[in-house]
Design a protein around this motif. Structure first.
Motif, PDB file in Angstrom:
ATOM      1  N   MET A  43     -45.088 -60.066 -51.032  1.00  0.00           N
ATOM      2  CA  MET A  43     -45.330 -59.961 -52.459  1.00  0.00           C
ATOM      3  C   MET A  43     -46.648 -59.312 -52.481  1.00  0.00           C
ATOM      4  O   MET A  43     -47.628 -59.751 -52.070  1.00  0.00           O
ATOM      5  CB  MET A  43     -45.312 -61.293 -53.120  1.00  0.00           C
ATOM      6  CG  MET A  43     -45.665 -60.945 -54.731  1.00  0.00           C
ATOM      7  SD  MET A  43     -45.429 -62.494 -55.724  1.00  0.00           S
ATOM      8  CE  MET A  43     -46.516 -63.639 -55.062  1.00  0.00           C
ATOM      9  N   ILE A  44     -46.855 -58.111 -53.038  1.00  0.00           N
ATOM     10  CA  ILE A  44     -47.765 -57.460 -53.163  1.00  0.00           C
ATOM     11  C   ILE A  44     -48.906 -57.935 -54.515  1.00  0.00           C
ATOM     12  O   ILE A  44     -48.004 -57.671 -55.635  1.00  0.00           O
ATOM     13  CB  ILE A  44     -47.842 -55.962 -53.355  1.00  0.00           C
ATOM     14  CG1 ILE A  44     -46.971 -55.212 -52.073  1.00  0.00           C
ATOM     15  CG2 ILE A  44     -49.148 -55.019 -53.387  1.00  0.00           C
ATOM     16  CD1 ILE A  44     -46.600 -53.942 -52.040  1.00  0.00           C
ATOM     17  N   GLU A  45     -49.840 -58.391 -54.395  1.00  0.00           N
ATOM     18  CA  GLU A  45     -50.631 -58.934 -55.396  1.00  0.00           C
ATOM     19  C   GLU A  45     -51.532 -57.960 -56.045  1.00  0.00           C
ATOM     20  O   GLU A  45     -51.631 -57.787 -57.388  1.00  0.00           O
ATOM     21  CB  GLU A  45     -51.412 -60.132 -54.981  1.00  0.00           C
ATOM     22  CG  GLU A  45     -50.493 -61.265 -54.567  1.00  0.00           C
ATOM     23  CD  GLU A  45     -51.418 -62.604 -54.034  1.00  0.00           C
ATOM     24  OE1 GLU A  45     -52.461 -62.402 -54.163  1.00  0.00           O
ATOM     25  OE2 GLU A  45     -50.646 -63.733 -53.768  1.00  0.00           O
ATOM     26  N   ASP A  46     -52.196 -57.314 -55.303  1.00  0.00           N
ATOM     27  CA  ASP A  46     -53.272 -56.011 -55.778  1.00  0.00           C
ATOM     28  C   ASP A  46     -53.215 -55.021 -54.886  1.00  0.00           C
ATOM     29  O   ASP A  46     -53.187 -55.224 -53.599  1.00  0.00           O
ATOM     30  CB  ASP A  46     -54.391 -57.052 -55.723  1.00  0.00           C
ATOM     31  CG  ASP A  46     -55.280 -56.133 -56.969  1.00  0.00           C
ATOM     32  OD1 ASP A  46     -55.104 -55.168 -57.692  1.00  0.00           O
ATOM     33  OD2 ASP A  46     -56.698 -56.499 -57.175  1.00  0.00           O
TER      34      ASP A  46
ATOM     35  N   PRO B  16     -48.066 -53.467 -57.867  1.00  0.00           N
ATOM     36  CA  PRO B  16     -48.799 -54.567 -57.553  1.00  0.00           C
ATOM     37  C   PRO B  16     -48.874 -55.712 -58.662  1.00  0.00           C
ATOM     38  O   PRO B  16     -48.797 -56.747 -58.374  1.00  0.00           O
ATOM     39  CB  PRO B  16     -50.161 -54.067 -57.303  1.00  0.00           C
ATOM     40  CG  PRO B  16     -49.862 -52.794 -57.020  1.00  0.00           C
ATOM     41  CD  PRO B  16     -48.688 -52.218 -57.884  1.00  0.00           C
ATOM     42  N   SER B  17     -48.617 -55.250 -59.844  1.00  0.00           N
ATOM     43  CA  SER B  17     -48.684 -56.083 -61.074  1.00  0.00           C
ATOM     44  C   SER B  17     -47.302 -56.872 -61.187  1.00  0.00           C
ATOM     45  O   SER B  17     -47.196 -57.749 -62.073  1.00  0.00           O
ATOM     46  CB  SER B  17     -49.291 -55.457 -62.264  1.00  0.00           C
ATOM     47  OG  SER B  17     -48.217 -54.296 -62.422  1.00  0.00           O
ATOM     48  N   SER B  18     -46.339 -56.308 -60.530  1.00  0.00           N
ATOM     49  CA  SER B  18     -44.728 -56.687 -60.818  1.00  0.00           C
ATOM     50  C   SER B  18     -44.628 -58.276 -60.477  1.00  0.00           C
ATOM     51  O   SER B  18     -43.785 -59.014 -60.956  1.00  0.00           O
ATOM     52  CB  SER B  18     -43.742 -55.859 -60.329  1.00  0.00           C
ATOM     53  OG  SER B  18     -43.906 -56.187 -58.872  1.00  0.00           O
ATOM     54  N   LYS B  19     -45.281 -58.782 -59.222  1.00  0.00           N
ATOM     55  CA  LYS B  19     -45.231 -60.142 -58.512  1.00  0.00           C
ATOM     56  C   LYS B  19     -43.761 -60.222 -58.049  1.00  0.00           C
ATOM     57  O   LYS B  19     -43.252 -61.529 -58.141  1.00  0.00           O
ATOM     58  CB  LYS B  19     -45.498 -61.244 -59.697  1.00  0.00           C
ATOM     59  CG  LYS B  19     -46.985 -60.943 -60.157  1.00  0.00           C
ATOM     60  CD  LYS B  19     -48.086 -61.347 -59.444  1.00  0.00           C
ATOM     61  CE  LYS B  19     -49.374 -61.488 -60.083  1.00  0.00           C
ATOM     62  NZ  LYS B  19     -50.129 -61.504 -59.431  1.00  0.00           N
ATOM     63  N   LEU B  20     -43.289 -59.106 -57.890  1.00  0.00           N
ATOM     64  CA  LEU B  20     -41.686 -59.366 -57.217  1.00  0.00           C
ATOM     65  C   LEU B  20     -41.923 -59.170 -55.848  1.00  0.00           C
ATOM     66  O   LEU B  20     -42.500 -58.273 -55.385  1.00  0.00           O
ATOM     67  CB  LEU B  20     -40.767 -58.215 -57.726  1.00  0.00           C
ATOM     68  CG  LEU B  20     -40.572 -58.259 -59.139  1.00  0.00           C
ATOM     69  CD1 LEU B  20     -39.655 -56.967 -59.643  1.00  0.00           C
ATOM     70  CD2 LEU B  20     -39.653 -59.504 -59.609  1.00  0.00           C
ATOM     71  N   PRO B  21     -41.307 -60.195 -55.058  1.00  0.00           N
ATOM     72  CA  PRO B  21     -41.082 -60.034 -53.552  1.00  0.00           C
ATOM     73  C   PRO B  21     -40.292 -59.066 -53.183  1.00  0.00           C
ATOM     74  O   PRO B  21     -39.336 -58.738 -53.781  1.00  0.00           O
ATOM     75  CB  PRO B  21     -40.977 -61.353 -53.203  1.00  0.00           C
ATOM     76  CG  PRO B  21     -40.164 -62.032 -54.106  1.00  0.00           C
ATOM     77  CD  PRO B  21     -40.808 -61.426 -55.542  1.00  0.00           C
ATOM     78  N   ILE B  22     -40.402 -58.615 -51.943  1.00  0.00           N
ATOM     79  CA  ILE B  22     -39.460 -57.737 -51.178  1.00  0.00           C
ATOM     80  C   ILE B  22     -39.028 -58.343 -49.751  1.00  0.00           C
ATOM     81  O   ILE B  22     -40.176 -58.729 -49.280  1.00  0.00           O
ATOM     82  CB  ILE B  22     -40.120 -56.250 -51.061  1.00  0.00           C
ATOM     83  CG1 ILE B  22     -38.904 -55.326 -50.688  1.00  0.00           C
ATOM     84  CG2 ILE B  22     -41.312 -56.252 -50.186  1.00  0.00           C
ATOM     85  CD1 ILE B  22     -39.472 -53.671 -50.728  1.00  0.00           C
TER      86      ILE B  22
END
Length: 138
Positions: free
Chosen positions: A51-54, A37-43
């Motif tokens: 993008m998973i924010e949290d 979640p902390s990577s801010k990399l989209p899939i």
């Protein structure tokens, strides 16, 4: 496991064990990727960038602190202790001398019939200090 429906018919599933990394699967169960979640990399899933924010965990359990619990446990412990102590048998015997007369009494919390027999046997073992002839002379 969480299922997400995006715009249209596209669905994906997310699985996390420790909220540190999230494993993504599409609707057919095919592995899509892993993201923190902390990577801010989209899939990229079927042309959509996600993008998973949290990641926030939730359960049906609600934990709370109750300061009275220790008091209840202490009371329970005292109740169990006094219950065990109440099963212990004890007896008390008193003797009162008034001149040449001796009055004997007692009480017990268990086996009251046997206590009466034991008291009579105990009194029978006490020797008489004054005989009947001596009492008549006084």
């Amino acid at each position: 496991m969480t299922a997400l429906q995006t715009n249209g018919d596209k669905k994906l599933s997310m699985l996390t064990r420790d909220l540190q990394s999230i494993v993504l699967y599409d609707l057919e169960g095919k592995f899509v990727g892993i993201r923190r979640p902390s990577s801010k990399l989209p899939i990229d899933i079927d042309g959509m960038k996600i993008m998973i924010e949290d990641a926030i965990g939730s359960t049906g359990l609600d934990l709370k602190v109750d300061p009275g619990v220790s008091t209840v446990y202490a009371g329970f412990g005292a109740l169990m202790l006094t219950t065990c102590i109440s099963y212990l048998s004890h007896s008390q015997i008193w003797a009162l001398q008034d001149g040449t007369t001796v009055v004997v009494g007692g009480k017990t919390n268990r086996a009251k019939l046997e206590f009466s027999d034991e008291m009579n046997a105990l009194v029978d073992k006490v020797p008489e200090l004054v005989t009947a002839d001596e009492m008549a002379n006084n």
